[in-house]
Design a protein around this motif. Structure first.
Motif, mmCIF file in Angstrom:
data_model
loop_
_atom_site.group_PDB
_atom_site.id
_atom_site.type_symbol
_atom_site.label_atom_id
_atom_site.label_comp_id
_atom_site.label_asym_id
_atom_site.label_seq_id
_atom_site.Cartn_x
_atom_site.Cartn_y
_atom_site.Cartn_z
ATOM 1 N N GLU A 17 -10.698 69.518 62.034
ATOM 2 C CA GLU A 17 -11.772 70.402 61.584
ATOM 3 C C GLU A 17 -11.339 71.270 60.408
ATOM 4 O O GLU A 17 -12.154 71.584 59.544
ATOM 5 N N THR A 18 -10.063 71.629 60.329
ATOM 6 C CA THR A 18 -9.608 72.416 59.175
ATOM 7 C C THR A 18 -9.718 71.616 57.882
ATOM 8 O O THR A 18 -10.069 72.165 56.836
ATOM 9 N N GLU A 19 -9.450 70.309 57.956
ATOM 10 C CA GLU A 19 -9.564 69.447 56.776
ATOM 11 C C GLU A 19 -11.026 69.310 56.350
ATOM 12 O O GLU A 19 -11.344 69.368 55.160
ATOM 13 N N LYS A 22 -12.334 72.422 54.690
ATOM 14 C CA LYS A 22 -11.863 72.493 53.305
ATOM 15 C C LYS A 22 -12.664 71.539 52.411
ATOM 16 O O LYS A 22 -13.084 71.916 51.319
ATOM 17 N N LYS A 27 -16.155 77.637 56.240
ATOM 18 C CA LYS A 27 -15.170 78.111 57.209
ATOM 19 C C LYS A 27 -15.204 77.233 58.456
ATOM 20 O O LYS A 27 -16.235 76.636 58.780
ATOM 21 N N VAL A 28 -14.077 77.185 59.152
ATOM 22 C CA VAL A 28 -14.018 76.455 60.415
ATOM 23 C C VAL A 28 -15.067 77.017 61.370
ATOM 24 O O VAL A 28 -15.715 76.270 62.111
#
Length: 79
Positions: A17-19, A22, A27-28
């Motif tokens: 989810e962070t990828e 981005k 934002k996450v």
């Protein structure tokens, strides 16, 4: 909404989810809110982990293309 079958090679390329946050410039917490509301790209849940198939993400983005602000685009039918 059904997922496409993943080959064993594609499994190695699932996005965290962070990828995805981005890639989408969000934002996450926005991704999490979208999931809770049933919006945003489809995701895969593996235990507590959330992953995204790159092809599903590409398809989601293709569905977001608009020609004007009033263009609502095509949305998947909901049951």
């Amino acid at each position: 909404m059904g997922f496409k079958m993943l080959s064993s090679l594609e499994i190695d390329h699932l996005l965290q989810e962070t990828e995805v946050a981005k890639i989408l410039s969000v934002k996450v917490s926005t991704l999490r809110r979208w999931r809770w509301a049933g919006e945003g790209p489809q995701f895969i849940k593996i235990g507590a982990a959330v992953r995204y198939d790159p092809q599903v993400l590409k398809d989601y983005l293709a569905g977001q293309i608009r020609t004007s602000p009033s263009d609502v685009g095509s949305r998947p039918a909901t049951a």
